[in-house]
Design an enzyme around this catalytic site. Structure first.
Site, PDB file in Angstrom:
ATOM      1  N   LYS A  61       0.860  -1.183   0.000  1.00 45.03           N
ATOM      2  CA  LYS A  61       0.000   0.000   0.000  1.00 45.03           C
ATOM      3  C   LYS A  61       0.900   1.238   0.000  1.00 45.03           C
ATOM      4  O   LYS A  61       0.705   2.191   0.758  1.00 45.03           O
ATOM      5  CB  LYS A  61      -0.933  -0.019   1.217  1.00 45.03           C
ATOM      6  CG  LYS A  61      -2.054   1.021   1.179  1.00 45.03           C
ATOM      7  CD  LYS A  61      -3.052   0.809   0.057  1.00 45.03           C
ATOM      8  CE  LYS A  61      -4.174   1.843   0.127  1.00 45.03           C
ATOM      9  NZ  LYS A  61      -5.078   1.743  -1.040  1.00 45.03           N
TER      10      LYS A  61
ATOM     11  N   ASP B 288      -2.131 -11.862   6.045  1.00 48.79           N
ATOM     12  CA  ASP B 288      -3.149 -12.524   6.858  1.00 48.79           C
ATOM     13  C   ASP B 288      -4.508 -12.437   6.179  1.00 48.79           C
ATOM     14  O   ASP B 288      -5.242 -13.431   6.103  1.00 48.79           O
ATOM     15  CB  ASP B 288      -3.198 -11.874   8.240  1.00 48.79           C
ATOM     16  CG  ASP B 288      -4.262 -12.499   9.128  1.00 48.79           C
ATOM     17  OD1 ASP B 288      -4.159 -13.706   9.410  1.00 48.79           O
ATOM     18  OD2 ASP B 288      -5.200 -11.791   9.512  1.00 48.79           O
TER      19      ASP B 288
ATOM     20  N   ASP C 174      -6.597 -15.691   3.667  1.00 46.73           N
ATOM     21  CA  ASP C 174      -7.966 -16.170   3.855  1.00 46.73           C
ATOM     22  C   ASP C 174      -8.759 -16.052   2.560  1.00 46.73           C
ATOM     23  O   ASP C 174      -9.594 -16.908   2.241  1.00 46.73           O
ATOM     24  CB  ASP C 174      -8.664 -15.373   4.961  1.00 46.73           C
ATOM     25  CG  ASP C 174      -8.323 -15.883   6.350  1.00 46.73           C
ATOM     26  OD1 ASP C 174      -7.285 -16.558   6.492  1.00 46.73           O
ATOM     27  OD2 ASP C 174      -9.074 -15.584   7.298  1.00 46.73           O
TER      28      ASP C 174
ATOM     29  N   ASP D  99      -5.575  -3.336  -2.355  1.00 48.77           N
ATOM     30  CA  ASP D  99      -6.995  -3.336  -2.678  1.00 48.77           C
ATOM     31  C   ASP D  99      -7.242  -3.796  -4.107  1.00 48.77           C
ATOM     32  O   ASP D  99      -8.204  -4.518  -4.387  1.00 48.77           O
ATOM     33  CB  ASP D  99      -7.635  -1.970  -2.413  1.00 48.77           C
ATOM     34  CG  ASP D  99      -6.748  -0.808  -2.784  1.00 48.77           C
ATOM     35  OD1 ASP D  99      -5.548  -0.851  -2.478  1.00 48.77           O
ATOM     36  OD2 ASP D  99      -7.248   0.166  -3.372  1.00 48.77           O
TER      37      ASP D  99
END
Length: 343
Positions: A178, A236, A240, A212
């Site tokens: 980012k 993390d 997922d 994003d």
């Protein structure tokens, strides 16, 4: 037939469904030839119940001795209570590299997914170094979290990812960051990865993507990705997400690797709502044990185990209920053992 050279490792059954899925894994590994001898220890809520500590010293001593561990899920209280035992283990043994592969095993919304995420495991915001600033009469008026990435740690995880790519036939690494907003905290991570990438030019390709945009592309076109290299928090979250592409966290193994120890784990939670009901899916920790076999040079056994799991799912159609099947944990376990014994 037992393995001629079993390797001693620490075994942490964990909380919730952990003991059930670990029992399944031990039974299946026994059918594979018992490649490990287990030193059973406790952590998490089970550690508190047994020894009054979520991460008992005898558990740490066992991992220091054997330098190898398999771990079931450990409960982490939300919003209070004790600090995550998972994070503490990574810090205690400087397990700087978290590896989380996601590969399609059964037909689903997304076919032919094969992505490996490598996550820096010790820095950034995820380490949860937090504190309150009092204002007036409110002692908890402001919450502050501090994050830190170093150039050295960023280069270390980047080099780990590139070496993993070479060893496993991977062609491209996408660095996730980012740096448009967190220009320093994630910018140093991106810069370090670019420095390391120069050493691998012509062998492994590298590009980068803002987190994003990466999250969106993982839904729109996940096949564009081969490997992802992430900071701690982004890794993390995205690990997922890629697990969701292949059926959920029940299909997702993880490895935490450092210079002096390695801990392999089921990445899902302890699922207390189904604990003791005999319906838990053990595939996550089974695949983690396959990664553990790879790590100790027993790739032939790892491949046999993965094949048995895949055949059980797709040829025998034995699946637990989270995979839209009806099998109990025991029925799935027995089916995988039958596959192994037939070879």
């Amino acid at each position: 037939m037992s393995s001629p050279n079993p390797i001693t490792a620490t075994l942490i059954p964990g909380d919730g469904i952990g003991p059930e899925t670990v029992e399944s894994t031990i039974q299946i590994l026994d059918a594979l030839g018992s490649p490990f001898l287990w030193d059973v220890q406790q952590a998490g809520v089970a550690g508190i119940d047994a020894l009054g500590d979520p991460l008992p010293e005898q558990t740490l001593a066992s991992i220091r001795k054997h330098r190898l561990a398999l771990k079931g899920p450990l409960t982490t209280p939300v919003g209070g209570g004790f600090r995550s035992s998972n994070v503490r283990l990574r810090e205690e043994f400087e397990l700087y590299a978290n590896v989380r592969p996601a590969k399609t095993l059964i037909p689903g919304r997304f076919e032919n997914i094969d992505i490996v995420l490598v996550r820096e495991n010790l820095g950034g915001f995820y380490v949860a170094h937090e504190y309150y600033i009092p204002v007036g009469d409110d002692p908890k008026a402001v919450a502050v979290a501090t994050g830190m990435n170093t150039r050295a740690s960023s280069k270390r995880i980047a080099r780990f990812a590139f070496e993993y790519a070479l060893k496993n036939g991977r062609k491209k690494i996408t660095v996730v960051h980012k740096a448009n907003i967190l220009k320093l905290l994630t910018g140093i991570f991106l810069d370090a990865a670019r420095e390391v990438a120069k050493e691998y030019e012509g062998r492994v390709e590298m590009d980068d993507m803002i987190v994003d945009a990466c999250a969106m592309q993982l839904v729109l076109n996940p096949w564009r990705f081969d490997m992802l290299l992430c900071t701690n928090l982004f890794g993390d979250i995205l690990s997922d997400q890629i697990a969701g592409l292949v059926g959920g966290l029940g299909m997702a193994p993880g490895a935490n690797i450092g210079e002096n120890a390695a801990i392999f784990e089921a990445v899902h939670g302890s699922a207390p709502d189904i604990a003791g009901k005999g319906v838990a899916n053990p595939i996550s920790i089974l695949l983690a044990s396959a990664m553990m076999l790879d790590h100790v040079g027993k790739q032939d056994l790892a491949n046999r185990l993965r094949t048995a799991i895949t055949d059980t799912l797709n040829i025998d159609s034995v699946r637990t209920r989270d995979l839209k099947g009806e099998a109990t944990t025991k029925q799935f376990t027995d089916a995988v053992c039958k596959r192994l014994s037939s070879r």
